[in-house]
Write a protein that holds these residues in place. Structure first.
Motif, PDB file in Angstrom:
ATOM      1  N   SER A 296       2.331   7.787 -94.034  1.00 45.81           N
ATOM      2  CA  SER A 296       3.490   7.517 -94.882  1.00 45.81           C
ATOM      3  C   SER A 296       3.004   7.357 -96.328  1.00 45.81           C
ATOM      4  N   ALA A 297       3.610   8.113 -97.246  1.00 48.11           N
ATOM      5  CA  ALA A 297       3.200   8.084 -98.657  1.00 48.11           C
ATOM      6  C   ALA A 297       4.308   7.462 -99.510  1.00 48.11           C
ATOM      7  N   THR A 298       3.911   6.520-100.373  1.00 45.64           N
ATOM      8  CA  THR A 298       4.865   5.838-101.249  1.00 45.64           C
ATOM      9  C   THR A 298       4.303   5.780-102.667  1.00 45.64           C
ATOM     10  N   ILE A 299       5.144   6.080-103.648  1.00 41.56           N
ATOM     11  CA  ILE A 299       4.746   5.975-105.056  1.00 41.56           C
ATOM     12  C   ILE A 299       5.392   4.728-105.653  1.00 41.56           C
ATOM     13  N   SER A 300       4.587   3.955-106.372  1.00 40.96           N
ATOM     14  CA  SER A 300       5.088   2.767-107.057  1.00 40.96           C
ATOM     15  C   SER A 300       4.682   2.821-108.523  1.00 40.96           C
ATOM     16  N   ASP A 301       5.594   2.480-109.404  1.00 42.02           N
ATOM     17  CA  ASP A 301       5.320   2.423-110.834  1.00 42.02           C
ATOM     18  C   ASP A 301       5.236   0.964-111.275  1.00 42.02           C
TER      19      ASP A 301
ATOM     20  N   GLN B 219      -7.960  -6.923-120.250  1.00 39.44           N
ATOM     21  CA  GLN B 219      -6.574  -6.518-120.461  1.00 39.44           C
ATOM     22  C   GLN B 219      -6.058  -5.869-119.187  1.00 39.44           C
ATOM     23  N   ARG B 220      -4.807  -6.126-118.870  1.00 39.85           N
ATOM     24  CA  ARG B 220      -4.179  -5.487-117.724  1.00 39.85           C
ATOM     25  C   ARG B 220      -3.445  -4.244-118.213  1.00 39.85           C
ATOM     26  N   ARG B 221      -3.646  -3.150-117.539  1.00 34.25           N
ATOM     27  CA  ARG B 221      -2.994  -1.900-117.942  1.00 34.25           C
ATOM     28  C   ARG B 221      -2.157  -1.350-116.794  1.00 34.25           C
ATOM     29  N   PHE B 222      -0.997  -0.803-117.167  1.00 29.16           N
ATOM     30  CA  PHE B 222      -0.089  -0.253-116.175  1.00 29.16           C
ATOM     31  C   PHE B 222      -0.672   1.007-115.552  1.00 29.16           C
ATOM     32  N   VAL B 223      -0.473   1.151-114.257  1.00 24.89           N
ATOM     33  CA  VAL B 223      -0.875   2.361-113.540  1.00 24.89           C
ATOM     34  C   VAL B 223       0.252   2.763-112.591  1.00 24.89           C
ATOM     35  N   ARG B 224       0.202   4.020-112.175  1.00 25.23           N
ATOM     36  CA  ARG B 224       1.065   4.476-111.084  1.00 25.23           C
ATOM     37  C   ARG B 224       0.206   4.475-109.821  1.00 25.23           C
TER      38      ARG B 224
ATOM     39  N   GLN C  64      -3.970   0.947 -91.386  1.00 18.02           N
ATOM     40  CA  GLN C  64      -4.893   1.430 -92.407  1.00 18.02           C
ATOM     41  C   GLN C  64      -4.124   1.817 -93.667  1.00 18.02           C
ATOM     42  N   ARG C  65      -4.711   1.459 -94.818  1.00 16.03           N
ATOM     43  CA  ARG C  65      -4.054   1.734 -96.099  1.00 16.03           C
ATOM     44  C   ARG C  65      -5.073   2.273 -97.095  1.00 16.03           C
ATOM     45  N   GLU C  66      -4.611   3.141 -97.969  1.00 10.13           N
ATOM     46  CA  GLU C  66      -5.445   3.657 -99.058  1.00 10.13           C
ATOM     47  C   GLU C  66      -4.583   3.736-100.304  1.00 10.13           C
ATOM     48  N   ALA C  67      -5.067   3.132-101.388  1.00  7.34           N
ATOM     49  CA  ALA C  67      -4.347   3.160-102.659  1.00  7.34           C
ATOM     50  C   ALA C  67      -5.068   4.096-103.626  1.00  7.34           C
ATOM     51  N   VAL C  68      -4.302   4.944-104.269  1.00  6.36           N
ATOM     52  CA  VAL C  68      -4.835   5.879-105.260  1.00  6.36           C
ATOM     53  C   VAL C  68      -4.030   5.683-106.537  1.00  6.36           C
ATOM     54  N   ILE C  69      -4.721   5.407-107.650  1.00  4.78           N
ATOM     55  CA  ILE C  69      -4.011   5.081-108.888  1.00  4.78           C
ATOM     56  C   ILE C  69      -4.380   6.040-110.014  1.00  4.78           C
ATOM     57  N   THR C  70      -3.510   6.066-111.025  1.00  5.36           N
ATOM     58  CA  THR C  70      -3.785   6.814-112.245  1.00  5.36           C
ATOM     59  C   THR C  70      -4.788   6.035-113.091  1.00  5.36           C
ATOM     60  N   PRO C  71      -5.460   6.673-114.049  1.00  3.22           N
ATOM     61  CA  PRO C  71      -6.497   5.987-114.832  1.00  3.22           C
ATOM     62  C   PRO C  71      -5.960   4.797-115.622  1.00  3.22           C
ATOM     63  N   PRO C  72      -6.508   3.597-115.438  1.00  6.57           N
ATOM     64  CA  PRO C  72      -6.044   2.428-116.191  1.00  6.57           C
ATOM     65  C   PRO C  72      -6.220   2.584-117.699  1.00  6.57           C
ATOM     66  N   ASP C  73      -7.284   3.293-118.126  1.00  4.06           N
ATOM     67  CA  ASP C  73      -7.527   3.427-119.554  1.00  4.06           C
ATOM     68  C   ASP C  73      -6.472   4.269-120.250  1.00  4.06           C
ATOM     69  N   GLN C  74      -5.659   4.989-119.485  1.00  7.18           N
ATOM     70  CA  GLN C  74      -4.598   5.795-120.070  1.00  7.18           C
ATOM     71  C   GLN C  74      -3.239   5.110-119.982  1.00  7.18           C
TER      72      GLN C  74
ATOM     73  N   ARG D  56       4.730 -11.379-114.884  1.00  4.56           N
ATOM     74  CA  ARG D  56       4.125 -11.240-113.565  1.00  4.56           C
ATOM     75  C   ARG D  56       4.387  -9.823-113.044  1.00  4.56           C
ATOM     76  N   VAL D  57       3.321  -9.071-112.834  1.00  6.80           N
ATOM     77  CA  VAL D  57       3.421  -7.694-112.368  1.00  6.80           C
ATOM     78  C   VAL D  57       2.494  -7.534-111.168  1.00  6.80           C
ATOM     79  N   PRO D  58       2.930  -6.828-110.128  1.00  2.08           N
ATOM     80  CA  PRO D  58       2.033  -6.600-108.981  1.00  2.08           C
ATOM     81  C   PRO D  58       0.750  -5.920-109.424  1.00  2.08           C
ATOM     82  N   GLU D  59      -0.348  -6.293-108.799  1.00  2.00           N
ATOM     83  CA  GLU D  59      -1.653  -5.749-109.181  1.00  2.00           C
ATOM     84  C   GLU D  59      -2.135  -4.741-108.144  1.00  2.00           C
ATOM     85  N   ALA D  60      -2.674  -3.629-108.619  1.00  2.00           N
ATOM     86  CA  ALA D  60      -3.219  -2.618-107.724  1.00  2.00           C
ATOM     87  C   ALA D  60      -4.454  -3.175-107.021  1.00  2.00           C
TER      88      ALA D  60
END
Length: 204
Positions: A45-50, A61-66, A76-86, A95-99
């Motif tokens: 099952s694949a889910t995208i979160s912003d 510094q905390r940076r937003f990722v997708r 079993q779970r695997e998280a794949v995120i976009t680059p934090p530096d971007q 308060r924001v959920p953390e990857a």
């Protein structure tokens, strides 16, 4: 009273990226520190979160990722995120959920291609030639060959509907432009292009 300010980091922060190798039913993440994470895609099952955040270690510094989250029925779970530096800097007061700390970081283009493929249910029949070109860039060599065959079929259909079966090869080449462009930077896309041209030549 004096003032001190940091104008610019001397070394831009760029966390190490993972590489992705996608097959028809298997995803392999090649981690920057060595090692690979292999995942069967059947039943995933694949889910995208912003709006998730990742830690920016040098300056805290905390940076937003997708985030793309892959989950199996066995937990079993695997998280794949976009680059934090971007990503944009997240306000510390909100308060924001953390990857997850162990999330694999992919370049944005690879992340988008993977996310589109998984959310689309892994069906090549639903892909345009532009979609196939993006997908080819993260494909294994054998999957790239299959992608090329599908791209050739799409291009032949477009050439047929545009001008009939007796037209020259220019319409076919025009239809395959997204794959030609992708092949300039990606060996896997180049494999797909060779496969597409060979398949199209055989069908014509």
């Amino acid at each position: 009273m004096g003032r001190t300010a940091l104008y610019r980091d001397t070394v831009p922060y760029r966390p190490a990226r993972a590489a992705v190798q996608l097959d028809l039913d298997v995803l392999v993440l090649l981690m920057p520190g060595g090692g690979a994470r292999r995942h069967s895609l059947d039943g995933v099952s694949a889910t995208i979160s912003d709006g998730f955040v990742a830690r920016h270690e040098p300056r805290r510094q905390r940076r937003f990722v997708r985030m793309l989250l892959l989950e199996r029925a066995d937990g079993q779970r695997e998280a794949v995120i976009t680059p934090p530096d971007q990503g944009a800097v997240a306000p510390t007061a909100v308060r924001v959920p953390e990857a997850p700390a162990g999330a694999a970081i992919l370049d944005a283009r690879a992340w988008e291609a993977l996310a589109e493929w998984l959310l689309g249910g892994g069906r090549l029949a639903a892909c345009s030639i532009a979609d196939l070109a993006r997908l080819a860039c993260i494909a294994t060599p054998q999957f790239a060959v299959l992608i090329g065959e599908v791209a050739a079929q799409r291009a032949l259909e477009l050439a047929w509907f545009a001008g009939g079966p007796l037209r020259g090869g220019s319409d076919l080449e025009t239809a395959l432009v997204p794959l030609v462009v992708a092949a300039k930077d990606s060996p896997a896309a180049a494999e797909a292009l060779v496969s597409a041209l060979a398949h199209a030549a055989g069908r014509r």
